[in-house]
Design a protein around this motif. Structure first.
Motif, short mmCIF file in Angstrom:
data_model
loop_
_atom_site.label_atom_id
_atom_site.label_comp_id
_atom_site.label_asym_id
_atom_site.label_seq_id
_atom_site.Cartn_x
_atom_site.Cartn_y
_atom_site.Cartn_z
N ARG A 243 0.82 -1.21 0.00
CA ARG A 243 0.00 0.00 0.00
C ARG A 243 0.86 1.27 0.00
NH1 ARG A 243 -5.50 -1.52 1.46
NH2 ARG A 243 -6.01 0.70 1.52
N HIS A 244 1.93 1.27 0.81
CA HIS A 244 2.74 2.48 0.89
C HIS A 244 3.59 2.68 -0.37
CE1 HIS A 244 4.41 5.92 2.94
NE2 HIS A 244 5.62 5.52 2.59
N LEU A 245 4.13 1.59 -0.91
CA LEU A 245 4.91 1.72 -2.14
C LEU A 245 4.05 2.25 -3.27
CD1 LEU A 245 7.49 1.41 -3.74
CD2 LEU A 245 6.94 -1.02 -4.07
N LEU A 248 3.80 5.97 -2.97
CA LEU A 248 5.00 6.64 -3.45
C LEU A 248 5.06 6.65 -4.98
CD1 LEU A 248 7.71 5.26 -0.97
CD2 LEU A 248 6.52 7.45 -0.89
N ILE A 249 4.66 5.53 -5.58
CA ILE A 249 4.65 5.42 -7.04
C ILE A 249 3.70 6.45 -7.64
CG2 ILE A 249 3.93 3.94 -8.96
CD1 ILE A 249 4.97 1.56 -7.23
N ASN A 250 2.55 6.60 -7.04
CA ASN A 250 1.55 7.53 -7.56
C ASN A 250 2.02 8.97 -7.53
OD1 ASN A 250 -0.13 5.34 -7.97
ND2 ASN A 250 -1.34 5.67 -6.13
N GLN A 251 3.02 9.26 -6.70
CA GLN A 251 3.55 10.62 -6.59
C GLN A 251 4.61 10.92 -7.64
OE1 GLN A 251 4.94 10.75 -2.54
NE2 GLN A 251 2.88 10.79 -1.66
N ARG A 333 1.75 2.88 8.07
CA ARG A 333 2.41 2.43 6.85
C ARG A 333 3.72 3.17 6.63
NH1 ARG A 333 -2.76 2.85 3.63
NH2 ARG A 333 -1.66 4.53 2.57
N GLU A 334 3.67 4.49 6.75
CA GLU A 334 4.87 5.29 6.53
C GLU A 334 5.92 5.01 7.60
OE1 GLU A 334 6.25 9.93 5.77
OE2 GLU A 334 4.17 9.47 6.34
N LYS A 335 5.49 4.90 8.84
CA LYS A 335 6.41 4.64 9.94
C LYS A 335 7.10 3.29 9.76
CE LYS A 335 6.62 4.37 15.01
NZ LYS A 335 5.83 4.43 16.28
N PHE A 336 6.34 2.27 9.39
CA PHE A 336 6.91 0.94 9.22
C PHE A 336 7.80 0.89 7.98
CE2 PHE A 336 6.39 -3.60 7.80
CZ PHE A 336 7.22 -4.13 8.77
N PHE A 337 7.42 1.60 6.94
CA PHE A 337 8.25 1.68 5.73
C PHE A 337 9.61 2.28 6.06
CE2 PHE A 337 9.72 3.34 1.70
CZ PHE A 337 9.32 2.40 0.77
N ASP A 338 9.60 3.39 6.78
CA ASP A 338 10.85 4.04 7.18
C ASP A 338 11.66 3.14 8.11
OD1 ASP A 338 10.11 6.23 5.68
OD2 ASP A 338 9.37 7.39 7.39
N SER A 347 18.53 4.57 1.99
CA SER A 347 18.36 6.00 2.25
C SER A 347 17.30 6.65 1.37
CB SER A 347 19.69 6.74 2.07
OG SER A 347 20.17 6.56 0.74
N PHE A 348 17.00 6.01 0.22
CA PHE A 348 16.03 6.64 -0.68
C PHE A 348 15.26 5.56 -1.43
CE2 PHE A 348 14.83 9.17 -4.52
CZ PHE A 348 14.09 10.13 -3.85
N PHE A 349 13.95 5.67 -1.43
CA PHE A 349 13.08 4.64 -2.03
C PHE A 349 11.74 5.29 -2.37
CE2 PHE A 349 10.78 1.04 -3.01
CZ PHE A 349 11.30 -0.17 -2.55
N PRO A 350 11.27 5.27 -3.63
CA PRO A 350 11.94 4.80 -4.83
C PRO A 350 13.12 5.70 -5.21
CG PRO A 350 9.57 5.03 -5.19
CD PRO A 350 9.90 5.74 -3.91
N LYS A 351 13.93 5.20 -6.15
CA LYS A 351 15.06 5.99 -6.59
C LYS A 351 14.97 6.25 -8.09
CE LYS A 351 18.16 2.03 -7.23
NZ LYS A 351 19.44 1.43 -6.86
#
Length: 351
Positions: A243-245, A248-251, A333-338, A347-351
């Protein structure tokens, strides 16, 4: 009185022979987890029965496309590979035993009927981060573009042990290794996606995610380890990642990629090797899906035009189904992703 004794005895026997783990619960919390697991299993069987008419995937020729799958030398994964090859998709298999995988696939598939389709058998242990990095490097050397990544390899309810990297085995094999692999192969996935056809990532999760909780304070479960709880956590982790990825992709307007989480169903595979159902193998064969049926939703998520542009979904029997409410929590989601990125030093995802 006799009826009550007989009924109770049958109930205990059913509980004993269908436990998620061969370990008996040691306290009330573990017993509660086991009861909920068995309830979920029954509900899953009922869901598979009522949704079976939707569990269909149309295969069509897609020459030139490339798919990477973890696992696949047997069980559901082998059926997924067979379907991808029928679509004339080139396949890279990441498996622990490449020679065994090659033997199994060649017994299933008549390559003389496939026009120029290639398959590669590479060593991969998703529970070992060094192995994941080596596998990703090998894939990158072979292909500049990857259309499909299927994160399929997994273990369930295994006894407690830590991997070489210091992580609980189910968390490492089911989730952490796949998170890293997706990160490493993202440039190839990005290169394959177009405005007309997204590349895809498929995370093979489980209905057990519904019982999952994320304990970032004790991610390895050292305080009160119970195998099914660790499995539930790893499968929820995959859904949160999905869900979180996708968010990020949609952005990123230049990233033509969609991600799906999949529950293949309650399937008769070696995944249940640590379950007490191995004591009664006829039980699984009678009630569970076979591996071909279990492979359909995975392939559907990987290739179906019906869900083009509809990433972030959780699928079962080739339809979208409800997910753990925790997966709707954007903050979690964001907290667990980080948290995961820090574990992997990303350090960076997606790249």
């Amino acid at each position: 009185m006799l009826f009550f004794v007989v009924l109770s005895s049958l109930g205990f026997l059913a509980f004993y022979l269908s436990r998620s783990s061969k370990e008996m619960p040691k306290n009330w919390q573990q017993l509660r987890s086991e009861i909920l697991w068995q309830y979920l299993g029954v509900r899953g069987l009922i869901e598979d029965y009522y949704l079976r008419k939707y569990n269909r995937v149309d295969l069509f020729k897609q020459p030139g496309r490339v798919a990477v799958i973890t696992g696949g030398n047997r069980g559901i994964g082998a059926d997924v590979v067979e379907k991808l090859l029928q679509c004339e998709i080139n396949v890279i298999m990441g498996v622990r035993n490449p020679k065994e995988a090659q033997k199994n696939i060649e017994l299933r598939v008549d390559f003389s009927e496939l026009d120029g389709v290639k398959i590669y058998y590479e060593y991969l242990d998703t529970g070992n981060l060094k192995s994941v990095r080596q596998f990703a490097k090998s894939v990158q050397q072979k292909f500049n573009k990857i259309d499909i990544l299927i994160n399929n390899a997994g273990i369930m309810a295994s006894p407690y042990y830590l991997t070489e990297d210091g992580f609980e085995s189910q968390f490492a094999v089911n989730y952490l290794g796949h998170f890293l692999l997706t990160h490493l192969l993202l440039p190839q996935l990005k290169a394959a996606g177009t405005q007309d056809l997204n590349s895809r990532v498929v995370n093979v999760s489980s209905c057990a995610n519904i019982l999952g909780e994320i304990n970032m304070n004790d991610i390895n479960g050292t305080k009160d380890y119970y195998p099914p709880n660790a499995y539930n956590q790893s499968k929820l982790a995959q859904v949160l990642f999905t869900r979180h990825l996708q968010l990020l992709i949609n952005q990123d307007e230049d990233l033509h990629l969609q991600v799906h989480a999949v529950h293949p169903g309650v399937v008769d595979t070696d995944l249940f090797v640590h379950s007490s159902t191995t004591y009664v193998p006829w039980f699984k064969k009678l009630l569970f899906k076979n591996t071909e049926e279990g492979s359909r939703t995975i392939v559907y998520a990987a290739i179906s035009p019906k869900i083009e542009g509809k990433g972030g979904s959780y699928l079962s029997n080739c339809v979208r189904v409800p997910v753990n409410p925790l997966a709707k929590d954007k903050v979690l989601r964001e907290k667990f992703f980080d948290f995961t990125c820090k574990l992997l030093d990303i350090s960076f995802f997606p790249k």
